[in-house]
Design an enzyme around this catalytic site. Structure first.
Site, mmCIF file in Angstrom:
data_model
loop_
_atom_site.group_PDB
_atom_site.id
_atom_site.type_symbol
_atom_site.label_atom_id
_atom_site.label_comp_id
_atom_site.label_asym_id
_atom_site.label_seq_id
_atom_site.Cartn_x
_atom_site.Cartn_y
_atom_site.Cartn_z
ATOM 1 N N ASN A 278 0.151 -7.346 18.165
ATOM 2 C CA ASN A 278 -1.122 -7.898 17.350
ATOM 3 C C ASN A 278 -2.274 -7.768 18.116
ATOM 4 O O ASN A 278 -2.235 -7.858 19.238
ATOM 5 C CB ASN A 278 -0.659 -9.469 16.798
ATOM 6 C CG ASN A 278 -1.584 -9.590 15.539
ATOM 7 O OD1 ASN A 278 -2.943 -9.701 15.494
ATOM 8 N ND2 ASN A 278 -1.159 -10.176 14.326
ATOM 9 N N ASP B 6 0.571 -1.230 -0.026
ATOM 10 C CA ASP B 6 0.072 -0.030 0.248
ATOM 11 C C ASP B 6 0.880 1.382 0.007
ATOM 12 O O ASP B 6 0.381 2.550 0.018
ATOM 13 C CB ASP B 6 -1.001 0.125 1.386
ATOM 14 C CG ASP B 6 -0.299 -0.299 2.687
ATOM 15 O OD1 ASP B 6 0.775 0.320 2.577
ATOM 16 O OD2 ASP B 6 -0.814 -0.689 3.336
ATOM 17 N N HIS C 116 6.120 -8.292 -1.426
ATOM 18 C CA HIS C 116 4.913 -8.406 -2.476
ATOM 19 C C HIS C 116 4.781 -7.528 -3.363
ATOM 20 O O HIS C 116 3.542 -7.347 -3.896
ATOM 21 C CB HIS C 116 3.809 -8.791 -1.450
ATOM 22 C CG HIS C 116 3.927 -10.055 -0.755
ATOM 23 N ND1 HIS C 116 2.999 -10.383 0.266
ATOM 24 C CD2 HIS C 116 4.623 -11.174 -0.820
ATOM 25 C CE1 HIS C 116 3.324 -11.658 0.962
ATOM 26 N NE2 HIS C 116 4.392 -12.149 0.086
HETATM 27 C C1 BJW Z 1 -3.644 -5.828 13.824
HETATM 28 C C2 BJW Z 1 -4.479 -4.698 13.566
HETATM 29 C C3 BJW Z 1 -3.982 -3.781 14.355
HETATM 30 C C4 BJW Z 1 -5.306 -6.508 12.474
HETATM 31 N N1 BJW Z 1 -2.921 -3.792 14.705
HETATM 32 N N2 BJW Z 1 -2.408 -6.040 14.274
HETATM 33 C C5 BJW Z 1 4.774 -23.607 1.840
HETATM 34 C C6 BJW Z 1 3.712 -24.281 2.654
HETATM 35 C C7 BJW Z 1 2.371 -23.975 2.393
HETATM 36 C C8 BJW Z 1 1.927 -23.118 1.299
HETATM 37 C C9 BJW Z 1 3.085 -22.585 0.646
HETATM 38 C C10 BJW Z 1 4.400 -22.691 0.869
HETATM 39 N N3 BJW Z 1 5.095 -22.067 0.041
HETATM 40 C C11 BJW Z 1 4.416 -21.151 -0.732
HETATM 41 C C12 BJW Z 1 2.886 -21.419 -0.474
HETATM 42 C C13 BJW Z 1 2.003 -20.987 -1.252
HETATM 43 C C14 BJW Z 1 1.383 -19.626 -0.711
HETATM 44 C C15 BJW Z 1 1.101 -19.837 0.848
HETATM 45 O O1 BJW Z 1 1.984 -19.194 1.590
HETATM 46 N N4 BJW Z 1 -0.017 -19.782 0.998
HETATM 47 C C16 BJW Z 1 -0.600 -19.894 2.500
HETATM 48 C C17 BJW Z 1 -1.815 -19.156 2.734
HETATM 49 C C18 BJW Z 1 -0.679 -21.389 3.097
HETATM 50 N N5 BJW Z 1 2.566 -18.783 -1.114
HETATM 51 C C19 BJW Z 1 2.779 -18.245 -2.322
HETATM 52 O O2 BJW Z 1 2.229 -18.666 -3.167
HETATM 53 C C20 BJW Z 1 3.815 -17.282 -2.391
HETATM 54 N N6 BJW Z 1 4.856 -17.789 -3.290
HETATM 55 C C21 BJW Z 1 5.838 -18.559 -3.296
HETATM 56 O O3 BJW Z 1 5.934 -19.039 -2.120
HETATM 57 O O4 BJW Z 1 6.436 -18.986 -4.544
HETATM 58 C C22 BJW Z 1 7.245 -20.032 -4.376
HETATM 59 C C23 BJW Z 1 6.172 -21.288 -4.376
HETATM 60 C C24 BJW Z 1 5.197 -21.443 -5.369
HETATM 61 C C25 BJW Z 1 4.341 -22.391 -5.388
HETATM 62 C C26 BJW Z 1 4.393 -23.522 -4.396
HETATM 63 C C27 BJW Z 1 5.474 -23.364 -3.552
HETATM 64 C C28 BJW Z 1 6.399 -22.442 -3.754
HETATM 65 C C29 BJW Z 1 3.135 -15.974 -2.674
HETATM 66 C C30 BJW Z 1 2.422 -15.389 -1.659
HETATM 67 C C31 BJW Z 1 1.916 -14.077 -2.171
HETATM 68 C C32 BJW Z 1 0.689 -13.442 -1.277
HETATM 69 N N7 BJW Z 1 -0.022 -12.821 -1.896
HETATM 70 C C33 BJW Z 1 -0.930 -11.743 -1.287
HETATM 71 C C34 BJW Z 1 -1.601 -10.771 -2.207
HETATM 72 C C35 BJW Z 1 -0.471 -9.874 -2.498
HETATM 73 C C36 BJW Z 1 -1.155 -8.671 -3.498
HETATM 74 C C37 BJW Z 1 -2.253 -7.985 -3.107
HETATM 75 O O5 BJW Z 1 -2.279 -7.222 -1.886
HETATM 76 O O6 BJW Z 1 -3.396 -7.960 -3.560
HETATM 77 O O7 BJW Z 1 -0.165 -11.076 -0.204
HETATM 78 S S1 BJW Z 1 -1.762 -12.659 -0.322
HETATM 79 C C38 BJW Z 1 -1.948 -11.570 1.124
HETATM 80 O O8 BJW Z 1 -1.796 -12.382 2.411
HETATM 81 C C39 BJW Z 1 -1.023 -10.474 0.857
HETATM 82 C C40 BJW Z 1 -0.456 -10.217 2.152
HETATM 83 O O9 BJW Z 1 0.848 -9.723 1.851
HETATM 84 C C41 BJW Z 1 -0.302 -11.685 2.751
HETATM 85 C C42 BJW Z 1 -0.092 -11.702 4.324
HETATM 86 O O10 BJW Z 1 -0.979 -11.351 4.817
HETATM 87 P P1 BJW Z 1 -1.055 -10.607 6.379
HETATM 88 O O11 BJW Z 1 -0.136 -9.188 5.991
HETATM 89 O O12 BJW Z 1 -0.296 -11.379 7.277
HETATM 90 O O13 BJW Z 1 -2.489 -10.199 6.541
HETATM 91 P P2 BJW Z 1 -3.611 -11.103 7.368
HETATM 92 O O14 BJW Z 1 -4.979 -10.367 7.073
HETATM 93 O O15 BJW Z 1 -3.420 -12.595 6.997
HETATM 94 O O16 BJW Z 1 -3.140 -10.855 8.828
HETATM 95 C C43 BJW Z 1 -3.505 -9.636 9.499
HETATM 96 C C44 BJW Z 1 -2.750 -9.379 10.899
HETATM 97 O O17 BJW Z 1 -3.132 -8.097 11.434
HETATM 98 C C45 BJW Z 1 -3.910 -10.577 11.829
HETATM 99 O O18 BJW Z 1 -3.019 -11.471 12.569
HETATM 100 C C46 BJW Z 1 -4.517 -9.352 12.646
HETATM 101 O O19 BJW Z 1 -4.937 -9.899 13.832
HETATM 102 C C47 BJW Z 1 -3.597 -8.368 12.809
HETATM 103 N N8 BJW Z 1 -4.208 -7.085 12.879
HETATM 104 N N9 BJW Z 1 -5.696 -5.059 13.002
HETATM 105 C C48 BJW Z 1 -2.174 -4.938 14.913
HETATM 106 N N10 BJW Z 1 -4.610 -2.689 14.371
#
Ligand code: BJW
Length: 247
Positions: free
Chosen positions: A213, A104, A119
């Site tokens: 968090n 963002d 990302h």
């Molecule tokens: C507060 C609050 C406040 C609220 N104060 N706190 C190994 C094992 C299993 C799966 C995989 C693996 N390796 C790869 C994968 C697949 C996949 C993955 O990880 N999947 C999981 C869901 C299981 N990963 C990928 O595909 C990645 N690529 C990759 O690894 O390539 C190699 C590969 C490919 C294929 C197979 C194997 C290897 C790429 C990941 C790309 C993620 N993209 C997104 C979208 C980006 C663009 C967009 O924004 O549109 O990125 S998805 C989304 O999740 C976004 C975020 O950056 C990302 C993380 O989310 P985040 O920031 O943690 O947000 P939330 O909502 O989850 O959590 C928010 C937190 O804030 C919460 O805890 C709240 O409590 C807290 N909170 N208010 C403090 N005020």
């Protein structure tokens, strides 16, 4: 005051290589939705349709419009006290590096200068075929993806599921995590790989992990200090104490 804050501030104040890893939670108080909270994006939208290359190829207009809406929201919103406190910490601790999963641009707008964006950025675009990079162009519309000069469709320069992260950024983040002496993890669910590995890498080299968090996550059990609450409220207190300690 939160009982762990003093200890967290002392760890940061004495650090020589601090790394901060941020997720969507830090921007929530700016009015930017997270992904996996009750009001998060993935509760209303399907990631398969909107955040994969397959989804984009199946319906480029839908994905483009969704990102245009999110770009407009990101530009309309302002950094919150959490972003500004992190920028203060960067000034106080010259070694501090921020690694973010957020696209963002709010960290930069708050004044953070040493940042790794794992990302990508919602402010940048690249073409599908040749990865030619583009900034926003006022001649573009929000309806359909414009074409690059090479004829290929433009997409946001963000990392979708199944895609590899930008190599240099990922390498730098992992190297810094391996060499850090404290890691502060803010507002991430800690489940999206490979970014989710950062706190575990820090832990494995003996660096204490501080988590901020609003709720418990998969990281809370391993964190040395868990500061439960909003980052926009806790970070300014932490940064204030670090300033006093260094003062
Ligand atoms: C507060 C609050 C406040 C609220 N104060 N706190 C190994 C094992 C299993 C799966 C995989 C693996 N390796 C790869 C994968 C697949 C996949 C993955 O990880 N999947 C999981 C869901 C299981 N990963 C990928 O595909 C990645 N690529 C990759 O690894 O390539 C190699 C590969 C490919 C294929 C197979 C194997 C290897 C790429 C990941 C790309 C993620 N993209 C997104 C979208 C980006 C663009 C967009 O924004 O549109 O990125 S998805 C989304 O999740 C976004 C975020 O950056 C990302 C993380 O989310 P985040 O920031 O943690 O947000 P939330 O909502 O989850 O959590 C928010 C937190 O804030 C919460 O805890 C709240 O409590 C807290 N909170 N208010 C403090 N005020």
């Amino acid at each position: 005051m939160h009982e762990g804050i003093e200890e967290a501030a002392a760890m940061l104040a004495s650090s020589t290589r601090a790394v901060v890893s941020t997720g969507a939670g830090i921007s929530r108080e700016s009015g930017i939705p997270t992904f996996r909270d009750a009001d998060g994006l993935w509760n209303s939208y399907r990631p398969e349709e909107l955040a994969t290359e397959e989804g984009f190829l199946a319906n480029p207009g839908l994905v483009w419009r969704w990102y245009m809406e999110r770009l407009s929201t990101a530009r309309d919103r302002e950094p919150n006290p959490g972003h500004y406190a992190l920028a203060d910490l960067e000034k106080l601790l010259p070694s501090l590096l921020t690694v973010t999963q957020n696209i963002d641009n709010l960290h930069r707008r708050a004044g953070i200068s040493k940042i790794v964006e794992l990302h990508g950025s919602i402010e940048r675009f690249r073409c599908l075929e040749n990865s030619h990079l583009h900034d926003w162009n006022d001649g573009w519309t929000s309806d359909e993806p414009p074409l690059c000069h090479c004829g290929s469709m433009m997409r946001p320069d963000v990392v979708w599921f199944g895609e590899t992260l930008p190599r240099d950024e990922l390498e730098r983040a992992f190297t810094e995590a391996m060499n850090c002496d404290v890691m502060l993890v803010i507002g991430t669910s800690g489940i999206v790989q490979p970014a989710a590995q950062l706190p575990w890498i820090a832990k494995s080299v003996g660096a204490p992990v501080i988590e901020i968090n609003i709720g418990r996550t998969v990281l809370t059990g391993m964190a040395d200090i868990f500061l439960q609450g909003k980052s926009g409220e806790i970070l300014p207190i932490v940064a204030g104490r670090v300033r006093e300690m260094l003062g």
